[in-house]
Structures are given as C-alpha cells and as structure tokens.
Design a protein around this motif. Sequence first.
Motif, PDB file in Angstrom:
ATOM      1  N   MET A 437       0.748  -1.257   0.000  1.00 19.82           N
ATOM      2  CA  MET A 437      -0.069   0.081  -0.308  1.00 19.82           C
ATOM      3  C   MET A 437       0.969   1.166   0.046  1.00 19.82           C
ATOM      4  SD  MET A 437      -2.466   1.599   3.078  1.00 19.82           S
ATOM      5  CE  MET A 437      -0.883   2.351   3.805  1.00 19.82           C
ATOM      6  N   MET A 438       1.909   1.175   0.723  1.00 21.93           N
ATOM      7  CA  MET A 438       2.915   2.497   0.907  1.00 21.93           C
ATOM      8  C   MET A 438       3.339   2.583  -0.565  1.00 21.93           C
ATOM      9  SD  MET A 438       4.246   2.382   4.644  1.00 21.93           S
ATOM     10  CE  MET A 438       5.553   0.957   4.749  1.00 21.93           C
ATOM     11  N   GLN A 439       3.998   1.522  -1.116  1.00 22.00           N
ATOM     12  CA  GLN A 439       4.688   1.592  -2.246  1.00 22.00           C
ATOM     13  C   GLN A 439       3.804   2.396  -3.177  1.00 22.00           C
ATOM     14  OE1 GLN A 439       6.933  -1.819  -3.343  1.00 22.00           O
ATOM     15  NE2 GLN A 439       8.257  -1.205  -1.702  1.00 22.00           N
ATOM     16  N   ASN A 440       2.443   1.639  -3.358  1.00 23.29           N
ATOM     17  CA  ASN A 440       1.511   2.352  -4.339  1.00 23.29           C
ATOM     18  C   ASN A 440       1.370   3.658  -4.028  1.00 23.29           C
ATOM     19  OD1 ASN A 440       1.038   0.020  -6.031  1.00 23.29           O
ATOM     20  ND2 ASN A 440      -0.564  -0.523  -4.689  1.00 23.29           N
ATOM     21  N   ARG A 441       1.192   4.094  -2.786  1.00 18.00           N
ATOM     22  CA  ARG A 441       0.913   5.475  -2.639  1.00 18.00           C
ATOM     23  C   ARG A 441       2.128   6.473  -3.041  1.00 18.00           C
ATOM     24  NH1 ARG A 441      -0.520   6.190   3.334  1.00 18.00           N
ATOM     25  NH2 ARG A 441      -0.176   8.405   2.926  1.00 18.00           N
ATOM     26  N   ALA A 442       3.553   5.834  -2.814  1.00 14.69           N
ATOM     27  CA  ALA A 442       4.376   6.583  -3.366  1.00 14.69           C
ATOM     28  C   ALA A 442       4.629   6.682  -4.685  1.00 14.69           C
ATOM     29  CB  ALA A 442       5.791   5.893  -2.810  1.00 14.69           C
ATOM     30  N   LYS A 443       4.334   5.697  -5.438  1.00  9.69           N
ATOM     31  CA  LYS A 443       4.430   5.511  -7.014  1.00  9.69           C
ATOM     32  C   LYS A 443       3.499   6.713  -7.611  1.00  9.69           C
ATOM     33  CE  LYS A 443       5.560   0.709  -7.182  1.00  9.69           C
ATOM     34  NZ  LYS A 443       5.111  -0.578  -7.656  1.00  9.69           N
ATOM     35  N   ALA A 444       2.353   6.793  -6.953  1.00 10.50           N
ATOM     36  CA  ALA A 444       1.459   7.929  -7.617  1.00 10.50           C
ATOM     37  C   ALA A 444       1.966   9.036  -7.743  1.00 10.50           C
ATOM     38  CB  ALA A 444      -0.078   7.641  -6.859  1.00 10.50           C
ATOM     39  N   ASN A 445       2.867   9.523  -6.715  1.00 11.53           N
ATOM     40  CA  ASN A 445       3.520  10.860  -6.727  1.00 11.53           C
ATOM     41  C   ASN A 445       4.956  10.934  -6.099  1.00 11.53           C
ATOM     42  OD1 ASN A 445       3.676  13.463  -6.750  1.00 11.53           O
ATOM     43  ND2 ASN A 445       2.256  13.973  -5.122  1.00 11.53           N
ATOM     44  N   PRO A 446       5.788  10.089  -7.039  1.00 15.92           N
ATOM     45  CA  PRO A 446       7.159   9.887  -6.517  1.00 15.92           C
ATOM     46  C   PRO A 446       7.737  11.555  -6.411  1.00 15.92           C
ATOM     47  CG  PRO A 446       6.727   9.230  -8.698  1.00 15.92           C
ATOM     48  CD  PRO A 446       5.460   9.862  -8.203  1.00 15.92           C
ATOM     49  N   LYS A 447       8.714  11.369  -5.327  1.00 22.64           N
ATOM     50  CA  LYS A 447       9.416  12.551  -4.856  1.00 22.64           C
ATOM     51  C   LYS A 447      10.759  12.207  -5.012  1.00 22.64           C
ATOM     52  CE  LYS A 447       5.798  14.782  -3.932  1.00 22.64           C
ATOM     53  NZ  LYS A 447       5.410  15.903  -4.963  1.00 22.64           N
ATOM     54  N   ARG A 448      11.681  13.472  -4.921  1.00 23.77           N
ATOM     55  CA  ARG A 448      13.001  13.538  -4.790  1.00 23.77           C
ATOM     56  C   ARG A 448      13.581  12.971  -3.687  1.00 23.77           C
ATOM     57  NH1 ARG A 448      14.682  19.578  -6.037  1.00 23.77           N
ATOM     58  NH2 ARG A 448      13.004  19.496  -4.947  1.00 23.77           N
ATOM     59  N   VAL A 449      14.303  11.758  -3.406  1.00 25.34           N
ATOM     60  CA  VAL A 449      14.807  11.148  -2.341  1.00 25.34           C
ATOM     61  C   VAL A 449      16.447  11.172  -2.314  1.00 25.34           C
ATOM     62  CG1 VAL A 449      15.204   9.298  -0.612  1.00 25.34           C
ATOM     63  CG2 VAL A 449      12.614  10.080  -1.727  1.00 25.34           C
ATOM     64  N   THR A 450      17.231  11.788  -1.484  1.00 26.88           N
ATOM     65  CA  THR A 450      18.455  11.780  -1.410  1.00 26.88           C
ATOM     66  C   THR A 450      18.931  10.838  -0.551  1.00 26.88           C
ATOM     67  OG1 THR A 450      18.601  14.227  -2.342  1.00 26.88           O
ATOM     68  CG2 THR A 450      20.667  13.206  -1.303  1.00 26.88           C
ATOM     69  N   VAL A 740      18.779  -3.858   1.708  1.00 32.86           N
ATOM     70  CA  VAL A 740      18.128  -3.124   0.686  1.00 32.86           C
ATOM     71  C   VAL A 740      16.799  -2.843   1.010  1.00 32.86           C
ATOM     72  CG1 VAL A 740      17.923  -3.091  -1.911  1.00 32.86           C
ATOM     73  CG2 VAL A 740      19.883  -4.080  -0.866  1.00 32.86           C
ATOM     74  N   ASP A 741      15.990  -3.623   1.333  1.00 34.65           N
ATOM     75  CA  ASP A 741      14.600  -3.706   1.757  1.00 34.65           C
ATOM     76  C   ASP A 741      14.398  -2.794   2.635  1.00 34.65           C
ATOM     77  OD1 ASP A 741      13.860  -5.631  -0.174  1.00 34.65           O
ATOM     78  OD2 ASP A 741      13.339  -7.030   1.258  1.00 34.65           O
ATOM     79  N   GLU A 742      14.970  -2.480   3.649  1.00 34.85           N
ATOM     80  CA  GLU A 742      15.130  -1.683   4.636  1.00 34.85           C
ATOM     81  C   GLU A 742      15.246  -0.323   4.185  1.00 34.85           C
ATOM     82  OE1 GLU A 742      16.229  -4.304   8.754  1.00 34.85           O
ATOM     83  OE2 GLU A 742      17.700  -3.344   7.646  1.00 34.85           O
ATOM     84  N   ILE A 743      16.169  -0.104   3.292  1.00 33.69           N
ATOM     85  CA  ILE A 743      16.345   1.306   2.683  1.00 33.69           C
ATOM     86  C   ILE A 743      15.258   1.641   1.874  1.00 33.69           C
ATOM     87  CG2 ILE A 743      17.875   2.774   1.452  1.00 33.69           C
ATOM     88  CD1 ILE A 743      20.077   0.655   2.244  1.00 33.69           C
ATOM     89  N   VAL A 744      14.741   0.662   1.032  1.00 33.78           N
ATOM     90  CA  VAL A 744      13.600   0.964   0.174  1.00 33.78           C
ATOM     91  C   VAL A 744      12.393   1.490   0.852  1.00 33.78           C
ATOM     92  CG1 VAL A 744      12.079  -0.045  -1.647  1.00 33.78           C
ATOM     93  CG2 VAL A 744      14.554  -0.278  -1.758  1.00 33.78           C
ATOM     94  N   ASN A 745      12.091   0.788   1.982  1.00 34.64           N
ATOM     95  CA  ASN A 745      10.857   0.981   2.774  1.00 34.64           C
ATOM     96  C   ASN A 745      10.846   2.115   3.315  1.00 34.64           C
ATOM     97  OD1 ASN A 745       9.697  -1.681   2.183  1.00 34.64           O
ATOM     98  ND2 ASN A 745      10.899  -2.764   3.880  1.00 34.64           N
ATOM     99  N   LEU A 746      12.169   2.599   3.976  1.00 35.08           N
ATOM    100  CA  LEU A 746      12.097   4.053   4.735  1.00 35.08           C
ATOM    101  C   LEU A 746      12.096   5.049   3.669  1.00 35.08           C
ATOM    102  CD1 LEU A 746      12.357   4.682   7.564  1.00 35.08           C
ATOM    103  CD2 LEU A 746      14.830   4.979   7.411  1.00 35.08           C
ATOM    104  N   ALA A 747      12.656   4.957   2.507  1.00 33.71           N
ATOM    105  CA  ALA A 747      12.454   5.882   1.476  1.00 33.71           C
ATOM    106  C   ALA A 747      11.335   5.848   0.998  1.00 33.71           C
ATOM    107  CB  ALA A 747      13.513   5.523   0.322  1.00 33.71           C
ATOM    108  N   THR A 748      10.243   4.891   1.050  1.00 35.86           N
ATOM    109  CA  THR A 748       9.207   4.956   0.561  1.00 35.86           C
ATOM    110  C   THR A 748       8.104   5.961   1.432  1.00 35.86           C
ATOM    111  OG1 THR A 748       9.246   2.755  -0.258  1.00 35.86           O
ATOM    112  CG2 THR A 748       7.079   3.442  -0.027  1.00 35.86           C
TER     113      THR A 748
END
Length: 760
Positions: A437-450, A740-748
Amino acid sequence: MSKNSRDQNAFDKAALDYHRQEPKGKIEVIPSKPHSSQRDLSLAYSPGVAVPCMAIHDDPQSVYEYTSKGNLVAVISNGTAVLGLGDIGPEASKPVMEGKGLLFKIFAGINVFDIEINEKDPDKFIETVKAIAPTFGGINLEDIKAPEAFYIEQRLKEELDIPLMHDDQHGTAIISAAALINALEIAGKKIDEVKMVINGAGAAAIACAKLYISLGLDPKNILMCDSKGVINHKRENLTPEKLDFIAETEISTLEDALKGSDVFVGLSKGNVMSPEMLLSMAKNPIVFALANPDPEISYDLAVATREDVMMATGRSDYPNQVNNVLGFPYIFRGALDVQAKGINEAMKLAAVHALAEIAKEPVPEMVKLAYNVRDISFGKDYFIPKPFDNRLITKVSIAVAKAAMESGIAGKSIENFQEYENQLLDRMGRDEKLVRMMQNRAKANPKRVTLGNGEEYNILKAAQILQEEGIAYPSLLGSKRLIQEKMEEFGITLDIPIIDPNDDANKEARKKYRKTLWDKRNRKGINEYKSKRYVRQRDYFGPLMLEHGDTDALIVGFSKSYASVLKPILEIIDKKPGVNKVAAMMMILTDKKPLFFADTSINKNPTAEDLVEIARMAEYTVKSFAIEPRLAMLGFENFSAKADTSKKVAAAVKILHEKYPKMIVDGEIQPDFALNSDHLADYPFSKLGTNPANVLVFPNLESANLSYKIIRGMKAAQTIGPILMGLDQPVHVLQMRSSVDEIVNLATIAVLDAQTKEKK
Ligand SMILES: NC(=O)C1=CN([C@@H]2O[C@H](COP(=O)(O)OP(=O)(O)OC[C@H]3O[C@@H](n4cnc5c(N)ncnc54)[C@H](OP(=O)(O)O)[C@@H]3O)[C@@H](O)[C@H]2O)C=CC1
Ligand SMILES: CC(=O)C(=O)O
Ligand SMILES: [Mg+2]
C-alpha cells in the motif's frame, strides 16, 4: 537504443533478477508447528503421527481436522496456453504457477503447491490429477489450452468431490461479467440489446460468452472470432464448443465484425485491434482488451483514439484491471471454508454480483490511500474493484460460501457469519499488504529522495529499485569519484544525480547553505570557520539541501552511529509547529498485523510528559498509514504503579486520558497482556477493551531499542524504520548496515511524508 527499449531491457533484467534471487522462485514450504524439542518431533513424526493417521483411516473426513488439506490448493498446468504466450511447456509455465501460488497466499491466506505436468493427452492428464487429488482441499487448473481444457475440467468436476475450477475459463468469466454489468450501466446500455464481438474462441472466451448469456446477453448478438476470423456458417472443422457460437452472417473478419458493435471482449493475443477498428464501434464502446501480458489494444492507444471508450485490460498499471486475481483467491477461500464439493453456477454468480456491488459502494479510505487517489467512485475509470481492496475477501468469499451452503454442496456450514468475517479480515493482516500500500501511494506521486552513503552497495541497489519501481526520484550523496568507482565495481548502471558536497558545481549551494547554518547556529557554538568546513561534510550538506528545498526527502545513516548522524539534522531542521520533542518509531511487520514500537532511538529516559508527546506523535503517524492506533503504555506491571517506572507511565496515561479522551490508550501494562485479548479481558476497565494494542510505547529507550533489535536480530519479522517523528522535513536515519529492503521501505515512507508536506 531507444529509451523505451532501454526501459524494457531494464525491466526484463529486473524480472529475471527478482526470480533468481535466493531462495530461487517465489514459493517455499514453512513448517506450521513447533519443532524445536524432542517432544515436538515425536508428536510431529513417529510415533505421534500414527495417531492422526489412524484417526483419518477410521474417519476419512477428519483429514480436514488433522492435516493442511483444507487450506491447500493445487495450481496445475501442462503449459499449453500460458498467458497469451501459447504452448511453452510445463517447465516454462512454472513461474506463472508459482506466481499464482503467491497471489493465493497474499490475498486469501491459501497455501499452494504448484504442479506442472508433462502431459498433453487429456485422459492421461486427468488420471494424473485424480491420482494426486487426495492431497488437496481444492484444485485450480491453469493455462491449459482449449479445446482440451473443456474436456479435462468437465471430467474432473464429475469425478472429484473437491472445489475445482479452470481459472482461465471461469475466473475470467466471473470478473469480466461483473465488469460488464457495471460498464453497461455506466454506458446506459442493456445487456439484452448490445452487440458484442468476442475475439478469441479458447478456454477463456467460450466460458465468458456462456456466462454473459446466462446474465441475459442474446446469443444472436455475439460475433466470435478465432485465429481464422469470424466463426460463421461458412467455417468448417470447428470444435464442439465453437459450433455453439456459429453466427448466421457473411461477415468474416474482426474488422467488419466490429463495425457498429457495442462491446469488444479480447481473449486472444496482443495488439490485434487497430485504432480504426475501435473508431468503427458504436457510441460509448466498451472494450475489454484482456490478453496478457499485452492487451489486444493498449490502454493508452484506446483512450487516445476515442474519448468515449470504456476501457479495461488485464494489467495492473491502468484503471479497470479485469484479471482473474480479483476472483480465484476469494472463490477458493469461500469454497474451502465450507468444504464445498465443487464450484457450481450458483457460487460463480454469487461472486459476479458481489464483485459488481463492491465497485458501486463508496470506496474505503484504505483503498484510496493504497492507490494514492483523493477520490475514486463508480464510473468510467472505476467499474471493477481494485486488487488491494480488503472488501474482496469478505464480500466475495462470504457470498461464495453462502451460495455453496444454499445450493447444497457445502460439506460444512458456517454458523456465525460475523465471526467468519472477522476471521477473514484477520487472515488479511498476515502479509506485507501495508508495504504494498505504501509503495503504491509513493508511486502515484514520487518525490526526490537523496540517499547518503552513495558509495555503499546496499544504497546503490536501493536507489536502483526506487528508480525502477517509480517509488522515488533518487539521488546519491557522497564523493562522486568514489560512487562512480563503486558503481563500476558492482556492475550497477544508474542514471541518477550524484551530489558531491565538495564538487565545484556545488559552490553556489555551499555558499547559501553556509549562510543558513551560520544563521541557525551562530549562537550555538558554530563559528564561521566551522560553518565553512561543515558544509563540505555530507552529514550537514544533506539536511541543508532539504532545508533549501533542493531535495524533497533525505535518508542517511547507513554507516554511522544513529546519534552522530542525527545531531546535524536536529541542528538544521526545525520541529513541526507545536511539537517539543522528536522521537522515533519502528514498524514491525509481524505475521498477524503490523506493530509499532516507540521511542526506539532518541529519548533516553522520557518523563511522563515526554511519554505523552511520544504517544501523540505515534498516534498521528500510525493514522497516516490508515491504521487505527491502539496504544499500550508499557511497563513491567499491570495497572498497579508500584515501581518508579510504572508510576511514570501511569502518570502519562492519566494525562492522556484527561487531555485526549478519544485516544485509545491505556497502561501501564505488560506487552504480553497488551497483545492478547484473553489477558486483556482481566482488565475490563481498560480503554483497550479486549482488542489488542498495535502501538507499544515503551517506558524508556533501552527497553524499546533492545526489544526491536531482538526481533531484527532474530529476523523474526520485517522491521521498517526508525521513522523519525516530530521534524518539519521528511528525513529518516537508517539503522546501521540496513538491508536493501529496509532502505527502500524507509525511502518509501519519506516519499509519503513529502507528499503530505506538499498537501499542506
Ligand atoms: N485478463 C485475464 O484475467 C485473463 C486473460 N486471459 C488471456 O486470454 C488469452 C487467451 O487465453 P486462453 O483462452 O486461456 O487460451 P486458449 O489457448 O484456450 O485460447 C486462445 C484463443 O485465442 C485465439 N487467437 C489466437 N490468435 C488470435 C487472433 N489473432 N485473433 C483472434 N483469435 C486469436 C485462438 O484461436 P484458435 O482457436 O483459432 O487457435 C484461441 O481461440 C490469453 O492472452 C490470456 O492471457 C486468459 C485468462 C484470464
Ligand atoms: C490472468 C491469466 O490467468 C492469464 O492471462 O492466463
Ligand atoms: Mg491463466
């Protein structure tokens, strides 16, 4: 190479990497009973196992009591009609069958053995399936070509007494029928009047046509086409199933058949419908282009060709996904739960109407959040429920189970449907739904993440995933030279910005950041020299980028201690208005439901007032995940406040109860009590009632931090966080050496924060 073919190549590579990653494939078998002691083993295997063996021998029905049969489905194929890829053989069909197993599990909690049989002879295939049937509570036949599929399914239905369905026939028919009912309503057309062209005359197409007829479609209004054109009276050597659909017409091509038609249902092959054909259809045409993976006409082309088209495809990346994933998990769930002897017409029709009805009801907030849309309601872009809709498991499974009971093929009855509904919802907690659910929400309006530490393998891999998945626009922070060297060493190709604080290109940025740092900290120990030096360090450069809006979100801390990375963040980023404390929360994805632990990382020994703030922030953050927060203020005593720690927690609870009477919060309570409804029943006065808590606020940092670290260390559950709470910018600090998963999740999560900030 064009951008599109490059994207396609990258996607193809990602698909291979995904499948090849250890453990290879998508399915594994996990023991469901304790097996650590000698006694466990003597119960699980010899001698204990002989007891249930003999019990089943005496009463065969008790196999449902003592084995996994009742929740085990076989997904069986011979690989002769795999998606729209044709006869690619049993081995090559295995990824699809494993995928189906994955979907059964995540959407309905059903276990699957995928079975690929090297047998094209229908009779031998049938004998093989019959021979292995005792293992299973149900059988899902998949991707078997027509006409053999019809004979195979018919005989197996007659000869076996468990739920069995050829999904490409009936799953597709059920979902598309629900979509058809709704699309016709929106288009203002009547089923008994519309003219329909069905392209494809295979397993899916024939079953769809039959179901639409049972719903009122006039057989005279159907023109069916196969690979040789329209099935009309001139055609010879037709299979018995095709004979039923001979049209008395001279029309022989799809092109001519479509002229003036109202509905097109494609169950054939990709890209066989041209824009000209679509333009020749009647007003408000309904087009279901369902071939996988490529539809008969792509969604984009269809809507660009005609504004009035009502469009559905089998794909998840466009509105109106008509795919059998909306059906098979829930149809089998309902059928298994009443030990149905088969799947009959009444059960199929019940599923059709349940699906059609869900789409007409107001869409729950959770679904809107999952798809990051403010509003979706019944209409042209939404006439069939979305796959991540929790109502599917309750409404469809219940409708199917009831229909089985009423039509007399249920082996057992459900007495209390309210209780059954709760059990179904409980099953849905046992997956990574929240992450999706979180990833779908993020994908709908992605942002710049450094991402800090851009030279680390895990960070580079996470950046790659964030970019490929469209979750964020990642950039890397660190030494450009080192990052490029590492990319080459690891064989990672990434076309994303690298931000090097020491790069000449960042001279202007350093100047403005230095001023900000100086303005914020000149009375707090930072002199001019230090401010010049610090802006060349990435620990300062990242937060300053964020503060200046040069990035939307920041993830740092991969290789340094939490405290040292947090310090510059706290020096530069302000707290949210009205917030006095910053705190951190971990999300723990247990196999039952997500739990949240606070404060795991910042406040060493919070006072009662601090605990109140932490609880409020945790409540706010959990709500943002569309989860109702139920907070337990933890201690090592239950409601007795004898020890000093307990007194502090009790004081915090008192303030929370007085100031925020609507909050579901109570304590001091021990975690094993807070998480167990039977134990909670001993405290009927508690605001938690008997419904377990999902947010645990710990009395101090040690207990919170050590608790989640034990879980993380044992890999007992996936952990996401720490989610930094209380800051006015989207920034989070990773746990050291995050996966890697933990980083992707926190960035999401950071993308979601940035979206929320944008809305304000
Ligand atoms: N979205 C969804 O949920 C689902 C989609 N599908 C899709 O439907 C398609 C068919 O699957 P299934 O019925 O199982 O397969 P079958 O092999 O049983 O049937 C395929 C049918 O497509 C026909 N066909 C092939 N090429 C053309 C063409 N150019 N024009 C018209 N008809 C053609 C074949 O004709 P002939 O009889 O002459 O060989 C045959 O009748 C696949 O693409 C599959 O992915 C299937 C199930 C679910
Ligand atoms: C979805 C599906 O089952 C198919 O395309 O074959
Ligand atoms: Mg299929």
